[in-house]
Structure formats: C-alpha cells, structure tokens
Design a protein around this motif. Structure first.
Motif, mmCIF file in Angstrom:
data_model
loop_
_atom_site.group_PDB
_atom_site.id
_atom_site.type_symbol
_atom_site.label_atom_id
_atom_site.label_comp_id
_atom_site.label_asym_id
_atom_site.label_seq_id
_atom_site.Cartn_x
_atom_site.Cartn_y
_atom_site.Cartn_z
ATOM 1 N N GLU A 1 16.157 -4.092 41.422
ATOM 2 C CA GLU A 1 14.706 -4.166 41.425
ATOM 3 C C GLU A 1 14.132 -3.772 40.062
ATOM 4 O O GLU A 1 13.175 -4.394 39.584
ATOM 5 N N ASN B 1 7.639 2.911 48.042
ATOM 6 C CA ASN B 1 6.349 2.825 47.366
ATOM 7 C C ASN B 1 6.541 2.618 45.872
ATOM 8 O O ASN B 1 7.574 2.976 45.289
ATOM 9 N N TRP C 1 1.054 1.718 45.870
ATOM 10 C CA TRP C 1 1.051 0.904 47.075
ATOM 11 C C TRP C 1 2.509 0.630 47.486
ATOM 12 O O TRP C 1 3.439 0.932 46.742
ATOM 13 N N TYR D 1 5.788 -1.318 47.840
ATOM 14 C CA TYR D 1 6.418 -2.344 47.012
ATOM 15 C C TYR D 1 7.176 -3.286 47.937
ATOM 16 O O TYR D 1 8.382 -3.142 48.184
ATOM 17 N N GLU D 2 6.438 -4.264 48.463
ATOM 18 C CA GLU D 2 7.041 -5.182 49.425
ATOM 19 C C GLU D 2 6.339 -6.525 49.334
ATOM 20 O O GLU D 2 5.288 -6.663 48.696
ATOM 21 N N GLY D 3 6.938 -7.548 49.959
ATOM 22 C CA GLY D 3 6.357 -8.886 49.962
ATOM 23 C C GLY D 3 6.918 -9.757 48.859
ATOM 24 O O GLY D 3 7.417 -9.283 47.838
ATOM 25 N N SER D 4 6.814 -11.068 49.071
ATOM 26 C CA SER D 4 7.367 -12.016 48.100
ATOM 27 C C SER D 4 6.612 -12.001 46.774
ATOM 28 O O SER D 4 7.162 -12.418 45.752
ATOM 29 N N ASP D 5 5.353 -11.571 46.779
ATOM 30 C CA ASP D 5 4.543 -11.557 45.561
ATOM 31 C C ASP D 5 4.481 -10.177 44.918
ATOM 32 O O ASP D 5 3.622 -9.920 44.089
ATOM 33 N N ARG D 6 5.402 -9.264 45.297
ATOM 34 C CA ARG D 6 5.291 -7.878 44.850
ATOM 35 C C ARG D 6 5.395 -7.764 43.326
ATOM 36 O O ARG D 6 4.665 -6.985 42.706
ATOM 37 N N ARG E 1 2.156 -8.968 41.696
ATOM 38 C CA ARG E 1 1.055 -8.015 41.878
ATOM 39 C C ARG E 1 1.174 -6.853 40.897
ATOM 40 O O ARG E 1 0.167 -6.367 40.364
ATOM 41 N N VAL E 2 2.395 -6.394 40.669
ATOM 42 C CA VAL E 2 2.585 -5.287 39.724
ATOM 43 C C VAL E 2 2.205 -5.719 38.308
ATOM 44 O O VAL E 2 1.485 -5.011 37.601
#
Length: 624
Positions: free
Chosen positions: A360, A394, A408, A410-415, A418-419
């Motif tokens: 990650e 998180n 927030w 740290y999950e989802g395909s768009d994570r 978003r960061v």
C-alpha cells in the motif's frame, strides 16, 4: 568615518560532535548582505572564521583583536552559526539561571583534547571588554539538550557537556563578572529560546539556518527604517510560514533599544530597484542571493513598463545574476532597463508515506510522484506533509508537528485518488501561504494591524510572532474574541491590496478584504470596520486547551489583480460554481495564482510588468 566591525563564525565541520551543513553559508551570505547595504559614509571591516579556523582560542582572540578595534562611534557585530548546547550551572552561578543551566557555543575543537565550549558567561565577559558604541550579537544555534532527537531536520544542538569544568578553564574574570551582574550592553538576536531547537534547511537552493535566512530576508522585506522589534516580528512570521516554530527572540537591557534600526542604521536597503545592463558580453541584473533571489530554474524578470519584455535568469550569483532575453527580444545594449520579477518558481510539496503494509505504501507513493503539485520526499529530507497508513485501516495526513490534519478510512477503489486529491489541495494552500516576491522594489509598506474591537487599541503579537486571542467564560458558554482588522499603507505610492484568510482546515478566502486601492498614508478597516468574531473551527470542541491558527496573507501590488485564483474551499469540499472558474491570466499575480491550480505559467499574456510584495500575520485562537 563610522566603521562596522563584524566577526562572523560559521562551523559546519567539528572535531568531536556531528557536522552541520548550512553554517558557513549563513555567515558568508550575511557578510555579503551587510557589505552590499552599507550606508554612505560607513566602512566595513569583516572577519569570517570558517570550520577549523573557528577554534575556541581563535574565536576568543578574534573577538578581542578584531571587534576590540571598534571605538565609541563604531558598531561591533558578532554572528555565530553552529552548534549550541547547555551545561549545569556551577556553584558560583547559582541564582543567575532560573533553569539551573547555562548556554554554550560549541567551537570547532570543543570537547576534543579537553577543550570546553564557550559559555555564555564568557561571551558576556568578552562583550564587556568592547568599547564600541553599538554592539549586536546574532546567535543561530540551539540552546537545548534533548532537541537533537527530532528526526525530520538537522538541529544545531549537541548533547550537554559532561562533567564539571575546573575553575581555571574559564576566561580570567568570568566568575567575578558573573558575581557583579553588570547590565547588558548589547542587543542579542537569538534563533530560539533555551529549551528549543534551531533548524537548518534547504532554502533558496542551498542548506541554511532558518533563522539567519529569515533575518536577512526580513531586512529586505521591511526596508532600511525597520527597527529591531519590527525585524524580529517579521522573522517570526517567516519562521511560521516554514513551520519552524522556534521562538526567536531579541534581548537588551532597555526595551527602548529595540526601537532603533538594525545595527544603529549603518546598513540600508537599496530603494532603487533592479536594473538590467549589458556588460562584458552578457546581460546581467544587479540582484543576487544577497538580495533574496533563489538559486534554481523558473525565475524571470520583466521590464517595468508597458512592454513587459522578459528575460530568464540563467545564473544567480552573490550580488548579481546573469540573464538571457526571452521570446526573441533583442534589447538595446546601450540602454539600462528597470526590471521586476515576473515569474517565481513554485516548488512542489514534499510528501512522505509511512505504513505497515509495504504494498500500500508503494502504491500510494507512486501516485503521489505522478502529481504535478507533489513530489516524494527523499530519505532524510525535510517533509512538508506526512501520510500515515495506520494499522486500524485509517489514513492520517499531518504536517511534521501534527497541527493540521485530515483523517478517514483508507478503503474503496478510489482511495488512492482521494488521498492525492486531498494532498493536491493542501499543496496549493501551502503554496499560497509561502508565496512571496524574492526581490521586490516595494518593501512591504502595507501593514496588517489587529485591534481590540471595543477600544481600537492595537494588539501586539507574542513571542512566536502570533497574535494570541483567548475565549472568555460567558453566562452560558465560552465567548469567542472579537477584533477589527485594518491595513495601513506606510509607503509613498498607492497599492492594490487583497487580504486572504488561510484557515486551519485548508481554506483560502479573500472575504476579509477582497481588493481595493489603498492610498499612501491611509488606514483602511477590513469588512467596513465591522467587528470580526475569531472562532475555532466547527469540528474543534470549545473546551480548555483547544486552539487553532488562522494565517492572514496580504498581497500588495502596483496594479489590479484578481484574487479568484487564490480561493480554496475547506478541505474535502467544493467552491460554489461561480467561484470555480479561474480568470484568464492577464498579469503577474493572476499568472502566479493560475499556476497554483494548473501550473501553467507559459500561455499567460503578462502585459505590463509591475512590482508586488506580501506580508503575513498569524492568529492563534485558544481556550484557556
């Protein structure tokens, strides 16, 4: 003729403790700055001790032989950039130090072969021996012990000296002088308090002491008439911009001494602006690092008239810079051109990623490296923003002091996207806060003044250069502080001004003063003189110990510019639709502002080249 005797000590290389990087540059830059800004009728006699030249014995000898030449009509300056430390106060110094510690300067050979540090009590004795009419001491060193444990940047501190010193190791007269407690004869400008760290960082293309850099830049910004007090307030504002919260200070026996110009007024800041000339088969301008120009690519200057012809700065030297006319311009070699800066390089924000999952961390680091606003910090480099992928899933975004943050899951395909989007937003906010003209002809003549809402009395900033405003207990709840803000043009020309409020949640808004001409000598109240309530962000509970900072950034220019490119919403939100469009860049500040969003500094039509400058203020709102 009045003479400035300057002894400048810069030590990067030590025999017994860790090395530093920026100290020699500090004193060399200071010497060049002072020599270039001497007032008419003043001569300068300087002596620089570098690295191994700056042994304890050599520093003491130079203090007496060089600074000792200064007479009652002369000025003596001692500038030290290097390691500082402290030691336990001996029995004969009991009662003289509230902390029970004494501060020390670490010379090149200190702590090797039995050579001690140079103690503050010994420095005071050396100062007492001088006969100069005006004495200034600048110390860009650390005076704390444990501060060297900070991992993010080089600290000018070393561990406390071990053991006690024998009485015979002190300069003769030191103990007697300490017992007599004579009054302070000099003005001391210190990088930090006794329990704090003094930092050095890469600034303007080279490693420098943050305090030395800020002090010299503040002199250029404020002009010749700036007093010690005004100078140190500007220094603290610059330290805050660089997130260097070291409490620089000015000390003297009588507070009124701080109301006089730096070095008694024998150095001045040239008011003539920058000129471009053709000499020795090359075009050059009479401005260099000593005037604040940064070393690096992307800096341009333009002719200060309606043509706006530009030249690229290809080499920044000490007191001048080599330039190359741009865009096919072939200037008349018999002419001299008054120029101003028209393009300022915008650095990308350095980001580091930490976490328990290497995959990650690698994925997010790669995405950050692809952003035009960001760059991945190199190992050991100073970090602007730190992203931490926590074990609980998180994600936390902080600066190195964890004051500003976002958090927030740290999950989802768009994570990852978003960061990076959040980091881009923070990067733009940091660029706006740190944006400045490296070599303005106008030297910040517009002041930001905070006044009490009831009495209209000015509110003085505190030790860190911050205006600390406190909530007060009310009948039912805490009441926020109320103020008024005014802008005062102290210069000789009218200036178009915009005041931005940079909030703790990474918003930027010109609601305080959206833009207007302020005439010379005129004071204008923001928000039509209405009272302004200074409150904590809505997500910060109003309870004892809570605090937040607002940064005020003033832009002042010779011509109108749009403030719209500087508008940013709260992190994670969008601006209203009518504010999201960036106007066509027609002039300098629009061009820079558009660059903050798009990094497109090429296709803008500059038009008239004009001068601009900035100034800052910080409001810290606290619940006592």
């Amino acid at each position: 003729m009045k003479v400035l005797y300057a002894l400048l000590v810069g030590i990067n290389e030590y025999r017994a403790v860790g090395d530093l990087s920026g100290c020699v540059r500090d004193v060399e830059t200071a010497e060049a700055h002072l020599r270039a800004t001497l007032a008419p009728g003043t001569r300068m006699e300087s002596l620089i001790l570098r690295n191994g030249e700056a042994t304890r014995e050599a520093v003491i000898a130079a203090f007496r032989s060089h600074l000792g030449q200064a007479g009652p009509d002369d000025v003596a300056l001692f500038w030290f950039s290097g390691h500082g430390s402290d030691a336990e106060a001996p029995d004969w110094a009991e009662g003289l130090e509230a902390s029970g510690r004494v501060q020390t300067l670490v010379c090149a050979d200190s702590r090797s072969d039995g050579v001690p540090d140079l103690w503050d009590k010994e420095l005071a004795l050396l100062i007492d021996e001088l006969t100069a009419g005006h004495i200034t001491v600048v110390l860009d060193s650390c005076h704390s012990a444990g501060a060297s444990r900070d991992p993010f940047f080089p600290i000018r501190a070393v561990p406390r000296s071990a053991g006690s010193r024998p009485v015979e190791s002190f300069l003769p007269g030191t103990i007697e002088r300490a017992a007599a407690v004579p009054p302070m004869r000099h003005i001391e400008l210190a990088a930090c308090e006794s329990g704090e760290a003094a930092e050095e960082r890469p600034l303007d293309g080279a490693m420098q002491g943050v305090f030395s850099w800020a002090l010299l830049r503040a002199r250029k910004q404020l002009g010749s008439g700036a007093t010690y007090y005004e100078l140190m307030q500007a220094v603290r504002a610059r330290l805050a911009i660089r997130q260097a919260y070291q409490e620089s200070s000015a000390r003297c026996a009588i507070p009124e001494q701080l109301d006089q110009p730096f070095l008694g007024g024998i150095v001045v800041v040239p008011e003539s602006g920058i000129w471009m000339r053709y000499t020795h088969d090359e075009w050059a301008i009479d401005a260099g690092t000593v005037h604040g120009l940064p070393v690096g690519d992307g800096l341009r200057i333009g002719v200060h008239d309606e043509t706006g012809q530009e030249a690229e700065i290809v080499e920044v030297r000490s007191t001048d810079s080599l330039v190359k006319p741009a865009d096919g311009w072939e200037p008349d070699r018999e002419r001299q051109f008054l120029v101003v800066t028209t393009s300022v390089p915008l650095p990308r924000t350095a980001v580091a990623v930490a976490g328990v999952d290497p995959a990650e961390v690698t994925e997010l680091t790669a995405a950050i490296g692809r952003s035009p606003q960001l760059r991945v910090a190199a190992p050991g480099e100073i970090v602007d923003v730190l992203v931490t992928l926590a074990a609980d899933g998180n994600l936390v975004i902080t600066d190195r002091r964890a004051e500003r943050y976002a958090e927030w899951a740290y999950e989802g395909s768009d994570r990852v996207a978003r960061v990076v989007k959040a980091l881009d937003h923070i990067a733009r906010w940091l660029l706006i806060w740190g944006l400045e003209n490296p070599a303005p002809r106008i030297t910040s003549p517009v002041r930001i003044e905070l006044v009490d809402a009831e009495t209209d009395e000015p509110l003085a900033p505190g030790g860190l250069g911050e205006h600390v405003l406190s909530y007060t207990p009310g009948d039912r709840d805490w009441e926020p502080p109320w103020i008024r803000i005014r802008l005062h043009n102290t210069g000789p020309v009218p200036l178009f001004c915009v005041l931005l409020d940079l909030t703790p949640r990474f918003a930027s808004s010109s609601w305080l003063f959206r833009g207007d001409i302020i005439e010379p000598g005129v004071t204008v109240y923001c928000r039509d003189r209405r009272r302004i309530s200074v409150e904590l962000p809505k997500d910060v509970p109003v309870q004892p110990g809570a605090y937040a900072r607002d940064r005020l950034k003033l832009f002042a220019a010779e011509q109108w510019f749009s403030s719209r490119p500087y508008e940013l919403p709260v992190l994670g939100r969008r601006l209203p639709v009518h504010n999201r469009k960036v106007l066509t860049a027609l002039n300098l500040l629009d061009r820079l502002g558009g660059g903050l969003h798009h990094r497109d500094l090429v296709d803008a039509e500059l038009g008239v080249a004009y001068d601009w400058t900035t100034t800052e203020a910080v409001i810290k709102t606290v619940v006592p």
